[in-house]
Design an enzyme around this catalytic site. Structure first.
Site, PDB file in Angstrom:
ATOM      1  N   LEU A   1       0.859  -1.173   0.000  1.00 36.18           N
ATOM      2  CA  LEU A   1       0.000   0.000   0.000  1.00 36.18           C
ATOM      3  C   LEU A   1       0.898   1.227   0.000  1.00 36.18           C
ATOM      4  O   LEU A   1       2.008   1.190   0.539  1.00 36.18           O
ATOM      5  CB  LEU A   1      -0.883   0.037   1.250  1.00 36.18           C
ATOM      6  N   ASP A   2       0.414   2.321  -0.587  1.00 34.88           N
ATOM      7  CA  ASP A   2       1.145   3.587  -0.495  1.00 34.88           C
ATOM      8  C   ASP A   2       1.405   3.917   0.971  1.00 34.88           C
ATOM      9  O   ASP A   2       0.616   3.568   1.849  1.00 34.88           O
ATOM     10  CB  ASP A   2       0.325   4.724  -1.105  1.00 34.88           C
ATOM     11  N   MET A   3       2.469   4.631   1.219  1.00 38.59           N
ATOM     12  CA  MET A   3       2.816   5.041   2.579  1.00 38.59           C
ATOM     13  C   MET A   3       1.637   5.730   3.275  1.00 38.59           C
ATOM     14  O   MET A   3       1.356   5.473   4.458  1.00 38.59           O
ATOM     15  CB  MET A   3       4.019   5.983   2.536  1.00 38.59           C
TER      16      MET A   3
ATOM     17  N   ARG B   1      -5.805   7.078  -6.551  1.00 42.30           N
ATOM     18  CA  ARG B   1      -5.556   8.511  -6.357  1.00 42.30           C
ATOM     19  C   ARG B   1      -5.633   9.262  -7.692  1.00 42.30           C
ATOM     20  O   ARG B   1      -6.264  10.325  -7.785  1.00 42.30           O
ATOM     21  CB  ARG B   1      -4.188   8.708  -5.702  1.00 42.30           C
TER      22      ARG B   1
ATOM     23  N   THR C   1      -1.591   5.532   2.605  1.00 49.52           N
ATOM     24  CA  THR C   1      -2.829   4.751   2.628  1.00 49.52           C
ATOM     25  C   THR C   1      -2.819   3.814   3.826  1.00 49.52           C
ATOM     26  O   THR C   1      -1.819   3.148   4.089  1.00 49.52           O
ATOM     27  CB  THR C   1      -2.977   3.934   1.333  1.00 49.52           C
TER      28      THR C   1
END
Length: 214
Positions: free
Chosen positions: A58-60, A159, A62
């Site tokens: 996951l993105d940092m 996003r 998120t």
């Protein structure tokens, strides 16, 4: 990270083959290149599960569900499921603006914007296929809550896709306008549901995690 909750609070499910956690916002999935970015999901999990292997990221910014394998066989089986798009993922987000319809499907190809990494851009010539289903949950005065179901798993897909609709995710420091960024302490995006086949028992599993912002 001072605000990182205790490790035991992360765990949603665990057995001898897999562990499923609820990643806090602001934590990397894997170590970054610089020394200050070494703290991540793996460094925390390895304190209690030294054999844990990352399967997906996951993105940092998120928050939400991540599954890790505890042996190489489980890692391979789960990686194949993700690669073959046999894992169903559901995210929740708060987005800027007002929607005129309740549901939709976004199909916009993406690629890295090499001059402004890590940002991604829509590119109909060189981009890779990216597909997202969305369904509005609630409409508020200046924003709405939405359920997002990605078919593909491109970096920053949700996003960028929501920004491309004209409704950036609130708190998004890469794609949102200044108002949508400054009024929120974090990215309002949460991985809330993961459905997959257990790599050892072959049982169909569905793990859920409710976002704190809904």
């Amino acid at each position: 990270m001072n605000k990182t909750p205790p490790l035991n609070d992360w765990i949603l499910y665990a057995d001898e083959h897999i562990i499923v956690i609820n990643k806090p916002s602001g934590l990397l999935s894997v170590p970054g290149k610089s020394e200050e970015n070494k703290e991540c999901v793996l460094t925390h999990l390895h304190q209690t599960h030294p054999d844990a292997l990352i399967v997906h990221r996951l993105d940092m910014d998120t928050s939400g569900i991540i599954i890790l394998a505890l042996n190489k066989q489980a890692h391979r089986a789960l990686s194949i499921q993700f690669q073959d798009r046999k894992v169903n993922k559901k995210y929740y987000a708060l987005c800027a603006g007002r929607l005129t319809t309740n549901t939709g499907f976004i199909q916009l190809p993406m690629r890295c914007d090499w001059d402004r990494r890590p940002k991604q851009i829509i590119d109909f010539v060189h981009g890779r296929s990216a597909q997202t289903h969305w369904h509005k949950i609630d409409q508020f005065e200046e924003y709405f809550s939405v359920e997002l179901r990605p078919i593909t798993g491109r970096s920053h897909q949700l996003r960028l896709h929501m920004k491309s609709l004209g409704h950036p995710i609130l708190g998004d420091n890469l794609y949102a306008d200044s108002t949508s960024i400054n009024n929120y302490s974090r990215l309002m995006l949460h991985a809330g549901e993961l459905e997959f086949t257990h790599p050892e028992t072959h049982q169909q599993m569905k793990i859920k995690s409710s976002p704190t912002f809904l």
